[in-house]
Structure formats: C-alpha cells, structure tokens
Design a protein around this motif. Sequence first.
Motif, PDB file in Angstrom:
ATOM      1  N   PHE A 132       0.829  -1.208   0.000  1.00 50.90           N
ATOM      2  CA  PHE A 132       0.000   0.000   0.000  1.00 50.90           C
ATOM      3  C   PHE A 132       0.862   1.255   0.000  1.00 50.90           C
ATOM      4  O   PHE A 132       0.602   2.209  -0.752  1.00 50.90           O
ATOM      5  CB  PHE A 132      -0.928   0.002   1.215  1.00 50.90           C
ATOM      6  N   TYR A 133       1.910   1.273   0.840  1.00 52.78           N
ATOM      7  CA  TYR A 133       2.798   2.439   0.865  1.00 52.78           C
ATOM      8  C   TYR A 133       3.507   2.621  -0.479  1.00 52.78           C
ATOM      9  O   TYR A 133       3.711   3.755  -0.934  1.00 52.78           O
ATOM     10  CB  TYR A 133       3.830   2.291   1.975  1.00 52.78           C
ATOM     11  N   ALA A 134       3.899   1.506  -1.106  1.00 56.47           N
ATOM     12  CA  ALA A 134       4.566   1.593  -2.403  1.00 56.47           C
ATOM     13  C   ALA A 134       3.627   2.173  -3.455  1.00 56.47           C
ATOM     14  O   ALA A 134       4.029   3.007  -4.284  1.00 56.47           O
ATOM     15  CB  ALA A 134       5.048   0.218  -2.839  1.00 56.47           C
ATOM     16  N   TYR A 135       2.386   1.727  -3.422  1.00 57.59           N
ATOM     17  CA  TYR A 135       1.377   2.262  -4.363  1.00 57.59           C
ATOM     18  C   TYR A 135       1.158   3.748  -4.108  1.00 57.59           C
ATOM     19  O   TYR A 135       1.152   4.569  -5.038  1.00 57.59           O
ATOM     20  CB  TYR A 135       0.071   1.496  -4.196  1.00 57.59           C
ATOM     21  N   LEU A 136       0.979   4.098  -2.835  1.00 59.26           N
ATOM     22  CA  LEU A 136       0.730   5.494  -2.489  1.00 59.26           C
ATOM     23  C   LEU A 136       1.903   6.371  -2.910  1.00 59.26           C
ATOM     24  O   LEU A 136       1.709   7.473  -3.460  1.00 59.26           O
ATOM     25  CB  LEU A 136       0.513   5.596  -0.972  1.00 59.26           C
ATOM     26  N   ALA A 137       3.121   5.880  -2.679  1.00 59.51           N
ATOM     27  CA  ALA A 137       4.298   6.652  -3.069  1.00 59.51           C
ATOM     28  C   ALA A 137       4.388   6.794  -4.576  1.00 59.51           C
ATOM     29  O   ALA A 137       4.841   7.833  -5.094  1.00 59.51           O
ATOM     30  CB  ALA A 137       5.560   5.979  -2.532  1.00 59.51           C
ATOM     31  N   SER A 138       3.931   5.778  -5.315  1.00 55.93           N
ATOM     32  CA  SER A 138       4.012   5.833  -6.782  1.00 55.93           C
ATOM     33  C   SER A 138       3.063   6.857  -7.379  1.00 55.93           C
ATOM     34  O   SER A 138       3.365   7.461  -8.407  1.00 55.93           O
ATOM     35  CB  SER A 138       3.708   4.457  -7.371  1.00 55.93           C
ATOM     36  N   VAL A 139       1.903   7.046  -6.754  1.00 59.89           N
ATOM     37  CA  VAL A 139       0.933   7.999  -7.328  1.00 59.89           C
ATOM     38  C   VAL A 139       1.002   9.366  -6.658  1.00 59.89           C
ATOM     39  O   VAL A 139       0.449  10.336  -7.192  1.00 59.89           O
ATOM     40  CB  VAL A 139      -0.507   7.439  -7.229  1.00 59.89           C
ATOM     41  N   VAL A 140       1.674   9.471  -5.509  1.00 61.73           N
ATOM     42  CA  VAL A 140       1.748  10.746  -4.799  1.00 61.73           C
ATOM     43  C   VAL A 140       3.162  11.323  -4.833  1.00 61.73           C
ATOM     44  O   VAL A 140       3.354  12.515  -5.130  1.00 61.73           O
ATOM     45  CB  VAL A 140       1.286  10.580  -3.328  1.00 61.73           C
ATOM     46  N   VAL A 141       4.180  10.489  -4.535  1.00 61.90           N
ATOM     47  CA  VAL A 141       5.560  10.989  -4.456  1.00 61.90           C
ATOM     48  C   VAL A 141       6.241  10.987  -5.818  1.00 61.90           C
ATOM     49  O   VAL A 141       7.027  11.886  -6.128  1.00 61.90           O
ATOM     50  CB  VAL A 141       6.377  10.124  -3.457  1.00 61.90           C
ATOM     51  N   LEU A 142       5.942  10.003  -6.644  1.00 60.58           N
ATOM     52  CA  LEU A 142       6.622   9.911  -7.937  1.00 60.58           C
ATOM     53  C   LEU A 142       6.283  11.063  -8.888  1.00 60.58           C
ATOM     54  O   LEU A 142       7.177  11.527  -9.609  1.00 60.58           O
ATOM     55  CB  LEU A 142       6.309   8.561  -8.597  1.00 60.58           C
ATOM     56  N   PRO A 143       5.024  11.554  -8.959  1.00 56.86           N
ATOM     57  CA  PRO A 143       4.743  12.679  -9.875  1.00 56.86           C
ATOM     58  C   PRO A 143       5.649  13.893  -9.678  1.00 56.86           C
ATOM     59  O   PRO A 143       6.265  14.356 -10.652  1.00 56.86           O
ATOM     60  CB  PRO A 143       3.265  12.992  -9.594  1.00 56.86           C
ATOM     61  N   PRO A 144       5.793  14.464  -8.458  1.00 55.56           N
ATOM     62  CA  PRO A 144       6.719  15.595  -8.331  1.00 55.56           C
ATOM     63  C   PRO A 144       8.166  15.196  -8.618  1.00 55.56           C
ATOM     64  O   PRO A 144       8.944  16.012  -9.138  1.00 55.56           O
ATOM     65  CB  PRO A 144       6.551  16.045  -6.875  1.00 55.56           C
ATOM     66  N   THR A 145       8.526  13.944  -8.308  1.00 58.89           N
ATOM     67  CA  THR A 145       9.887  13.489  -8.591  1.00 58.89           C
ATOM     68  C   THR A 145      10.155  13.499 -10.092  1.00 58.89           C
ATOM     69  O   THR A 145      11.216  13.961 -10.552  1.00 58.89           O
ATOM     70  CB  THR A 145      10.097  12.068  -8.028  1.00 58.89           C
ATOM     71  N   LEU A 146       9.204  13.019 -10.879  1.00 59.70           N
ATOM     72  CA  LEU A 146       9.377  12.989 -12.338  1.00 59.70           C
ATOM     73  C   LEU A 146       9.336  14.387 -12.931  1.00 59.70           C
ATOM     74  O   LEU A 146      10.041  14.671 -13.918  1.00 59.70           O
ATOM     75  CB  LEU A 146       8.301  12.103 -12.971  1.00 59.70           C
ATOM     76  N   LEU A 147       8.533  15.263 -12.353  1.00 60.10           N
ATOM     77  CA  LEU A 147       8.504  16.647 -12.844  1.00 60.10           C
ATOM     78  C   LEU A 147       9.849  17.336 -12.578  1.00 60.10           C
ATOM     79  O   LEU A 147      10.339  18.090 -13.422  1.00 60.10           O
ATOM     80  CB  LEU A 147       7.367  17.412 -12.164  1.00 60.10           C
ATOM     81  N   VAL A 148      10.438  17.061 -11.406  1.00 63.67           N
ATOM     82  CA  VAL A 148      11.765  17.619 -11.109  1.00 63.67           C
ATOM     83  C   VAL A 148      12.799  17.008 -12.054  1.00 63.67           C
ATOM     84  O   VAL A 148      13.679  17.717 -12.575  1.00 63.67           O
ATOM     85  CB  VAL A 148      12.141  17.360  -9.638  1.00 63.67           C
TER      86      VAL A 148
END
Length: 813
Positions: free
Chosen positions: A791-807
């Motif tokens: 669940f944490y991995a999924y949440l991080a993929s849709v919440v944390v990964l977007p700003p990471t990819l934009l950066v």
Amino acid sequence: MRRGDRLVSYVSNLVVEKPVYVVAVFLVLTVVFAAGTAEVSSEAGTEQFTEDLPEFDAIEQINDEFGPSFGTNQGSTQLIQTGENVVSKKAMQRMLETQHAMEKNADLRVETTASSAALVAQQIDETATTTERQAEAMKRATEPEVREAVRELADEPRFTGLVSDDFNPEDPSATAALGTVTHNVKVGVSGGPEGGGGEMTPIQRQSEFTVTTQGGDIRVFGSGIIDDEFDRIIGDSLSIVLPAAILLILLFLIIAYRDPFDLLIAVVALLMAVVWTLGFMGIAGIPFTETVVTLPPILLAIGIDFSIHSVNRYREERVKGYGADESMRTATSQLAVAFFIVAGTTAIGFGANLTSSFGPTRSFGTVAAVSIFFVLLIFGVFFPAAKVLLDRYRDRYGAPEFGTAPLGAERSVLGRFLPLFARVAKPAPVVSLLFFLALTAGAGYYATGVDTTFSEEDFLPPEEQPDYIENLPEPFAPGDYTVVREINLLEDKFESGADDEVLMYLEGRMTSPAALEGIRSAGEDPPPTFVEDVREAQYESVLTAVDALAEEDDEFAEFVRRNDARGNGVPESNLDELYDRLLDSEHEGTTLQYLSEDRRSALVVYDVESDADDREVTEDAWSVAEDHRLDATPTGQVVLFQAVSSLILEDAVRSLALALLLSSVFLVILYGYVERRPWLGVANLVPVVVAVSLVGASMRYLGIPFNAITATILAITIGLGIDYTVHTTHRFIDEYKRGAEAYESLVVTLRGTGGALTGSMLTTSTGTAVLVFAIIPIIGQFGVLTAMSVFYAYLASVVVLPPTLLVWARLFG
C-alpha cells in the motif's frame, strides 16, 4: 531502434505468431516441475536459526560431553498435573498409577520415574521403591497420614521443585505438580533423539495415549510434543492461508477482469507459478520452513500484478479498435522492459536476504529470487500467448465478450481521480519533493526504535486461537496446539529453570595449574545480572564436588590444602589425582556433570537474575567469559536466543542496504542502456525509500518487532515498491518521448497505468494480508507488513513519484 528493442520484438513476435508453441512448452515444463514437488521436505522450529552460531556449537558440545541435563532431553516425558489440590491423596494416587501404567507398557521402554507423589509415598513407606508399591502405599494411607508426609517434605527442595509455587505446607495444597518418565531411547536410530521428531515422537504419542486412558487431570509434555507441533504448523498454516489467498484474489480478479475466460487463464498461470516454485524447491533440496510459508501468497499477488498490467494495457488498445494480435503486440512491446525491470529489482530485494546469518532466511531469498523469474516468464510470455490464443477463437467463432474496458479509463472514477496527484504537484514540484524527503527522514529516525525478538514461542501457535480459526470447518481446521499453554503454565506456576542460567563452556587442559583457579577468579566481583553470594557469583562447577567432598572427608580436605598455594580452597597442582579421588567418591556424578572424561573441557553453570534483561545478561556473560583463563564460550537459552536477536537486526540493516545499493545500480545501468536516461533510475528509487521509511515507522508504532521472519520485510519492500514505480515511470517515459509535456505525460500515465496499479495494489495487499490467518503470529505480522508495504509503495508511486518525475524533467528532460 531503441536499445533492447530487438529482444522485446522477439518476445512480442513469439507471443503473437507462435502462441500454440509457447503454451505447449510451458505446460510441459509444468509437468516436469510438478514431479519435483514430491521431493519437497519441511523443517521447522528455532534450531534452524541457531545451528550456525558459536553459542549453539557450545551447547552441542555440552550435551555431548556432559549429558542432556543442560539441553533438550529427548529421552524423557514430562507429566503435568493440575487441579484444586494435586497433593491430596486422590490426586497423588492418580499420578502414581499413571506412571505405573507407563512402566507396564513395553513400547515406552521406561527406565525411571519421578514425582512429588513418589516422594510422599516413600515418606509414608520407606520400602516403597517401585511405582507399583508406591501406589499401593498411597492407597493404604489415610488422609491425615498423607498430609503429615507432605508437611515433612515441605522443606525438601527435591519435593518443592516438583509442586507449584502456590504450595501451602500448613494445610497441604497446590494447584500443579510435575512428574517425569525417562525412556531408553537408542541414539543413532533413524532420526534418533538428537534429531527431534525421530523415534521420540512415537514414544511420546504412545505416552499421551497411555496417560489419557488413565483419566484424570494429567497431561503429557516434552520435546517430542514440541517437535510434533513444529512439524504440523507448516501444513496447517498452508491449508488456511492458500485457500484464503486464492479466494480473495479470485474475488478481486473477477472485479478487475470482469471476464470468466481471462479469469481462467490467470488462475492457470497462478497455479503454474506455485507448481514451478515448489518443484524447484524439491529439485534443489530446499526444505519448506515457516519463512517460506509466506512466499506462495506473495507469488500469487505479484503474478496477479503482472497479469492485470498485461490485460489492462491490451484492453487499452482493443477499445481503440485494434485486433487481438496488434493489441497484444503493442502491450507486450511496452510492458516487456517494465516486467524485466520489475522482476530484476524484486529479485534483488528478495535476494538481498542471501546475506543473512540464518539458513532459512537464505533459503527464502534463493527461492523467492528464482520464483520471481518464474513469474516473469509465465506472465510475460505464457499469459499473453494464452490470451492471444483465446481471443483468436473468440473472434473466429463469435464468442460473447464480457468486460473489455481497461481500469482507469478516462471517464471512470479512477481515471478522473488519479490525475489529481499530478495536478497538485505541478505548481511546485521541488517543494513537494522536499516535503516528502523530510517526511522520509523523520519516519526513518523514528523507525530506529523498532525492537528485535527471538523466542521459541514465536514459532508456536498462541495459547488461544482467534474464533475464526477455532471455528474453521474440516479440512481447513488446524489440530490442537497445547505447547504454549503448557509453557505458560510452567512459567506461571513453577520457579524458572534453564532460562535463569548461563552455561559457560571451557576448553583447555583442566589439569593445568590455572584451570580451577580461573573458575574461582572469574566468579569474583560478578556483573549486575549474575546472582551474587558474598561478592562472588553463584555458580556450580567441578569445584562444587571439590568443596562437598572436602567437607565430608578430612583426608581429601588435607590433600586440597597441600595443593592450594593461594590458600583460597582451590588447588593448583596434582589435579589429575584430585579428579581421580573425586571420581572414586560418591560425588562421581557431580564431577562428570561439570568435567569431561578426557579432562580437556569443563562446564560452569552461573545463576542469573530472573528479571534481568536478556541483552544485559548476554553482555555480562561474555564479560565473565573474558575473565576465564581457558577459552570460554557462554551459552544457554538466554544467551543463544539473544545472539539470534542481535543478528536479526544486523541482517535487516545489511539486507536493506544491499537491496537499495544493488537496485540503484541495476536501475541506473538499465535506464542508461535502454533509454539513455540513467537518472530515471534514481527517480524510481525516491518513492521506494519513502515507502521503506514508512514501513519501519509503522512497525515501531504498531509494536511489531523484527523477528526471524519480519526482518526480511525492508528488503522485500524495496523489491515490491520498485514494481509500482517502474510501471509508472516506464509508461511516463513512453508518453514523454512522443512529444507530450511532462505534466501531460503524467496525466495519461496516472489515468492508464494508475488504474492498473490500483487493481494490482488491492489484489497484492489482500493476497498477502491473508497471512494473518496463519496459526503462528509472526507469519501474520509478516502478512500485515507486506500488505502495508504494498500500500505504501502504491501510495508513493501515485503521490511521491509525480513531483519526482517533474523535477527530473526540469533537470534532465
């Protein structure tokens, strides 16, 4: 052509152009692996985690050289009697009659018996030297005579040690008593007593039957009973966990696929993954342990993850009007690299456990890493080939179609909701990323307080099982498990024994002048956890026999004085003669209990405070070992289990660091080779690190410790977490390379791949959470943590990964 496209193209062509050939080859391989499942063995219990440690080697040497008194006595059966008053005439007569019945059973090969009832009977009649005569003496005695005999024994340690701590000598009563029966078990017979679960188990089963037929409140307990429960745990857990996992996964698959034909292919592929894994274990000779019990649900969950992504991407093309071949070629071409990256990083996460200090954990890492590649082959090649084959027949014969819309379609709830995370990150991606990194640091610091534990009870069912397990129908209902109940009773009602001792194994010439002097000097000024007696540790050793004989024999006392240069009662010279005299006396047994026959090793048994912390006891034990003049190794249950507990934490940290390092290198090299964008590999890891820190923090908050099984969770979280980030990143980069802006690429990714990720998260977390139904708590804890990791991995993929990819797009795009 992009690097790696040739291999991807080959796989796509194979799946689309030769599906019959692919399906046939995989079915043949399944038959081969199925034959290997017959060779799978099982191994359970704590010994598999301790057998490689020096403390375990020491206790093995002690058992070999000084007898089984300080280890698990496989040749004895313990009788536990409970009731309102076990020192009443009626209760003690029942104990004696039970022991006599066991003696009469030739199959039990009884050598000796002992009990508080036998001592009382001998107090009544000194000539009652057999259990039969003791039972008769107890039967003839009056109640007042029995009570008087009990009072006369009230100060005798040999009697009080066999009755519960609530013994009342004034009006004789106690609620529990112990009896022992020793058997003539031949060492070396198939499985022998040293192997556990060998010849001793049938004897104790027969003992249990004999005792039960006598009626009353006496129960059998012993090492064979413990071994028997260890052996049954794996089978009973699997009989509950696997059906539950399959049932829940089927439920989510029905929702995700909405098509019975797709569901059928997925189920066949899942069964193949399990059969291949079990077959590999049988062929490789890897036993099934409590740790490996956790693997089948994980495999099922990861397999479903692959299948959902495959079907979802395929349906995205089908709804555009493309045929089965074209749609699967597109889906396979796009997912093949992602599947390979996912399999590689997941295998690294599992494989990091190969550095463990424990054999079962290394076996788990081996099996898990290999099985992940089985999943890659089955769901990356067989599953799409079978899907193409099925849809060709559908198109040819006009078979009905059921659900064909992909998860996360533009107008669906997920399709509208998931892109919001990209919208939130768009205005200030750097600020968002810094916030998540700060959260990671805080959670990681909090996680450093997670406890570590290791005990025999970890591997046994609790005294009371939850109602949903107790009420399971056959054939899923587990058998009766009583060991923890009996252990708790012994701890509650009787003074603790081996747990309050440290065994010190000494190696060296015991005839050297410093041998006995070293024992005495090491016990001076003992550390805080050791029981003290006038500034000296309280212990037993060969000096115990020396002191006892010197008090009884003036000639021996004079011999000791002549050879005692320091005048402290410890002789330094003529030790060979000293030992000869001890062995010729009535203290021969005590001497051989602490001195080996070849006089090249010795044993010292120290008493330690019962409420002392295990870590402090172990540290103090090693401190005392350094004070000995011979090579000294402390051991005993406290020291041994604390050594395992310390290694568990070391293993967890080491496997985490290794998994993180290898995954980073793997992703950077792979993205650099395939996409010529190595920094994408680093971007992939940012959400995974966030997930790992949250898992660690949750463990501390929920009070779940690192133990023999949960210690693997951090490295596994990396493997499972990268699964989600890779799928997201790979789809993002495909959209980004087509000319779309980073934000637009994220929206398309979260709408399409995000939907598949949601379905995958639900099936994976649910499939692994069913481990809570296992009958031992540590497997349930692992299931909870795995579901939480997903669940944490999924949440991080849709919440944390977007700003990471934009950066990433700003810096390197």
